[in-house]
Write an enzyme that holds these catalytic residues in place. Sequence first.
Site, mmCIF file in Angstrom:
data_model
loop_
_atom_site.group_PDB
_atom_site.id
_atom_site.type_symbol
_atom_site.label_atom_id
_atom_site.label_comp_id
_atom_site.label_asym_id
_atom_site.label_seq_id
_atom_site.Cartn_x
_atom_site.Cartn_y
_atom_site.Cartn_z
ATOM 1 N NE ARG A 40 -2.103 9.175 -3.475
ATOM 2 C CZ ARG A 40 -1.032 9.388 -2.853
ATOM 3 N NH1 ARG A 40 -0.146 8.179 -2.604
ATOM 4 N NH2 ARG A 40 -0.380 10.510 -2.643
ATOM 5 C CG LEU A 82 -1.758 -1.011 1.561
ATOM 6 C CD1 LEU A 82 -2.538 -0.893 2.645
ATOM 7 C CD2 LEU A 82 -3.024 -0.916 0.183
ATOM 8 C CG ASP A 83 0.379 4.589 -2.518
ATOM 9 O OD1 ASP A 83 1.115 3.734 -3.077
ATOM 10 O OD2 ASP A 83 -0.429 5.409 -3.428
ATOM 11 N NE ARG A 84 5.010 8.583 2.882
ATOM 12 C CZ ARG A 84 5.928 9.829 2.747
ATOM 13 N NH1 ARG A 84 7.013 9.794 2.850
ATOM 14 N NH2 ARG A 84 5.310 10.835 1.733
ATOM 15 C CB THR A 87 -2.994 3.931 1.135
ATOM 16 O OG1 THR A 87 -2.774 4.855 0.173
ATOM 17 C CG2 THR A 87 -4.336 3.220 1.203
#
Length: 214
Positions: A160, A56-58, A60
Amino acid sequence: MSNFLIEHLIHRDEDFMVIHKPAGVLTVPGKTEDLQDCVINRLLKIEPKTLLIHRLDRDTSGILVFGLTKWGQKTISRQFQERQTSKNYQAIVAGHLKGEGTIDVPVIYDPEHPPLHIADPKHNKPALTYWQVLEHFEIQGQAVTRVKLTPITGRSHQLRVHMQYLGHPIVGDTLYAAPEQQKLIPRLCLHAERLSFHHPQSQALLEFYCPVPF
């Protein structure tokens, strides 16, 4: 068991574990010394068998799965690669979005503006997202919309970029939202709420849920 696992563990068995990743923490280490604190490094200190399956993105938050055996890693990773998993996210986006729909526009890395990605209709790698409005409300007098997002593909920054492309960037997104939209809430309002996949051994369908924190 460390405080991190006590606070964030959702499920664990022989082959894998499911955790709640907090916002603001990397999944894997970055290239520089100041980016070594991340979820997998924290887990490796507690459980040396931890193996990466997805990210997961940082910024998120939400459900993240790690393997604990090579078989668990291989079989669950294959389900992600072959789109056999089912993933639902919740997000708060800027503006008054109505109804539901599909965004079918490729998302690619923008080498001139790292780490940004862009929507490029001419590219040949598909990126597909379903979205559905859940509710409308206001934050600091600004209209916002809570949406359920279902990514069919798994491109980097897909949700996003797709919401920005739709004209309703995610609130708190420091990469894709306007400055006034970034300031409405002091975090990216994107959360991996539900994930289902088949158990590596029994093949039973499992579903995991992580409550939305915003």
